[in-house]
Design a protein around this motif. Structure first.
Motif, mmCIF file in Angstrom:
data_model
loop_
_atom_site.group_PDB
_atom_site.id
_atom_site.type_symbol
_atom_site.label_atom_id
_atom_site.label_comp_id
_atom_site.label_asym_id
_atom_site.label_seq_id
_atom_site.Cartn_x
_atom_site.Cartn_y
_atom_site.Cartn_z
ATOM 1 N N LEU A 13 0.860 -1.178 0.000
ATOM 2 C CA LEU A 13 0.000 0.000 0.000
ATOM 3 C C LEU A 13 0.900 1.233 0.000
ATOM 4 O O LEU A 13 1.437 1.603 1.042
ATOM 5 C CB LEU A 13 -0.938 0.005 1.213
ATOM 6 N N ASN A 44 -2.996 -3.231 -2.359
ATOM 7 C CA ASN A 44 -4.199 -2.919 -1.601
ATOM 8 C C ASN A 44 -4.772 -1.536 -1.930
ATOM 9 O O ASN A 44 -5.394 -0.903 -1.087
ATOM 10 C CB ASN A 44 -3.907 -3.020 -0.112
ATOM 11 N N GLY A 45 -4.521 -1.085 -3.167
ATOM 12 C CA GLY A 45 -5.068 0.200 -3.593
ATOM 13 C C GLY A 45 -4.065 1.328 -3.572
ATOM 14 O O GLY A 45 -4.420 2.463 -3.219
ATOM 15 N N THR A 66 -10.324 -5.303 -1.126
ATOM 16 C CA THR A 66 -10.688 -5.278 0.294
ATOM 17 C C THR A 66 -9.526 -4.735 1.111
ATOM 18 O O THR A 66 -8.407 -5.243 1.039
ATOM 19 C CB THR A 66 -11.054 -6.682 0.796
ATOM 20 N N LYS A 67 -9.782 -3.691 1.891
ATOM 21 C CA LYS A 67 -8.719 -3.020 2.620
ATOM 22 C C LYS A 67 -8.267 -3.832 3.834
ATOM 23 O O LYS A 67 -9.062 -4.534 4.460
ATOM 24 C CB LYS A 67 -9.172 -1.631 3.088
ATOM 25 N N THR A 174 -9.032 -9.504 8.544
ATOM 26 C CA THR A 174 -8.553 -8.670 7.454
ATOM 27 C C THR A 174 -7.499 -7.656 7.882
ATOM 28 O O THR A 174 -6.883 -7.017 7.033
ATOM 29 C CB THR A 174 -9.729 -7.894 6.825
ATOM 30 N N HIS A 210 2.482 1.725 8.480
ATOM 31 C CA HIS A 210 1.022 1.543 8.605
ATOM 32 C C HIS A 210 0.641 1.047 10.001
ATOM 33 O O HIS A 210 -0.472 1.283 10.471
ATOM 34 C CB HIS A 210 0.522 0.541 7.559
#
Length: 410
Positions: A13, A44-45, A66-67, A174, A210
């Motif tokens: 990410l 992840n985007g 999906t985050k 998740t 993160h």
């Protein structure tokens, strides 16, 4: 095209600063070792061009909408083409150029190989002091205590595993607790787990990680508690029951003198409260364990199932009825004492005892009855599916017989 043996998986990410370095190290390892493999980026985007950098460096990119850390890894595991997967963060803190110990263990039949940063070496500044001396040791200790896991670095992000074995665990989380879930379920499912030393160095990013220490630390601890009804409910419940029954037995006949201290009716009341709370906690342990095992959160336990087969709805209800009878008898006993005094003033030290016994046993009996019904309700959907499966199987057998007869007629 040769079969891919190893997938080196990195969740991503916005890792443009370090992603290319990690990919180059991983590809360099594959080239040096001769292992047939791929480098897979589970994106992840990212919005910083990480995807294009990864593809240009020679990695395969799979988008995971999906985050979450766990969601990205699970999407990568599902998309991996290798028999084995080695996963690690794309922040250049793990040594992707030296994966030989992981591959050797996997080839030897291990199904999950954990890295241990404390044994391999943590470079200065690579891990905050509160992670190194508080967070990781405490959570690792809790994990080993609750689940009897072998690895002592519970949260190392560099780990290798047999892809099919891990997919068979049905991992669900998740977020950052995904790492704990993998090790816990692997241990509970009886997978062959081992540990190898690995190194950790400061990551190469200019932005903060993160990971959020207290938020993600709490999520890991919450996961460990929720996946262990024994330690969350059962053991505390037994402890409260034992203390409550012990105090109640000491104070049954009257006050107790301990040197200058006298304990009496108020402590007897606390004993009743502990008995009720302890029984409720044990009830939650039974319901929680049954729910978790029936619906796949925790692998089934034969010992637990044997206990639950013996603790049928009817047997628990018999125990509940007996407690209610004891409570009613205690109420009558207390009323009789009041009547003997002409319904006048009473001595609380004497007359409150039967009332406390009555209330404790009546509430305990009601709790047991509700627990029995709740526990049995959890089994209803599975029982219904088993009942429905029989007609379905009969229908399929009839269709097979019809086809066989038709072929014979031809």
């Amino acid at each position: 095209m040769s079969e891919i043996e190893l997938t080196i998986l990195m969740p991503c990410l916005n890792e443009a600063e370090t992603l290319e370095v990690c990919i180059n190290k991983a590809l360099g390892y594959l080239a040096r070792s001769g292992v047939a493999g791929e480098v897979l980026i589970a994106d992840n985007g990212s919005t910083d061009g990480s995807q294009q950098l990864a593809e240009a460096a020679g990695a395969r990119v799979v988008p995971v909408p999906t985050k979450g850390y766990g969601a990205a890894l699970m999407g990568g595991i599902e998309a991996a083409r290798g028999r084995y997967v080695i996963m690690g963060d794309a922040d250049d803190s793990y040594d992707f150029a030296n994966l030989d110990p992981f591959v050797a263990e996997l080839r030897a039949g291990r199904q999950l190989v954990m890295g241990n940063r404390f044994k391999g070496g943590i470079a200065p500044g690579a891990m905050p002091w509160h992670h190194r001396y508080i967070g990781n040791p405490v959570l690792s200790f809790v994990g080993r205590l609750f689940f009897k896991t072998k690895p002592s670095d519970f949260h190392c992000g560099l780990r290798g595993f047999d892809r099919e074995a891990i997919l068979g665990l049905g991992l669900r989380t998740t977020g950052m607790e995904f790492a704990s879930e993998m090790l816990v379920k692997a241990t509970l499912s009886g997978l062959d787990v081992s540990e190898v030393p690995t190194t950790l160095k400061p990551d190469g990013r200019s932005r903060p990680p993160h990971l959020r220490s207290f938020r993600d630390g709490w999520r890991h601890l919450r996961f460990l508690l929720l996946f262990s009804p024994r330690w969350l409910f059962l053991y505390p419940g037994f402890a409260m029951l034992a203390v409550g029954l012990f105090l109640g037995a000491l104070l049954w006949n009257g006050p107790l003198q301990l040197g200058r201290i006298e304990i009496d009716i108020h402590t007897f009341l606390v004993a009743g409260m502990l008995i009720i709370a302890g029984l409720q906690s044990v009830s939650f342990a039974i319901i929680g364990r049954r729910f978790a095992s029936r619906y796949g959160f925790i692998p089934p336990s034969r010992n637990f199932e044997r206990v639950m087969e013996w603790l049928s709805l009817e047997r628990i209800l018999i125990g509940a009825v007996l407690l209610v009878v004891v409570g009613c008898v205690a109420l009558i006993w207390g009323f009789d004492q009041w009547a003997d005094r002409g319904f006048g003033p009473l001595n609380p030290s004497r007359t409150m005892r039967p009332m406390i016994v009555a209330m404790t046993t009546l509430v305990a009996g009601l709790q047991l009855a509700l627990t029995a019904f709740m526990s049995s309700m959890i089994n209803i959907p599975l029982a219904e599916r088993r009942v429905q499966a029989v007609p379905m199987e009969d229908h399929m057998l009839r269709r097979m017989d019809d086809r066989s007869n038709a072929i014979n007629r031809l």
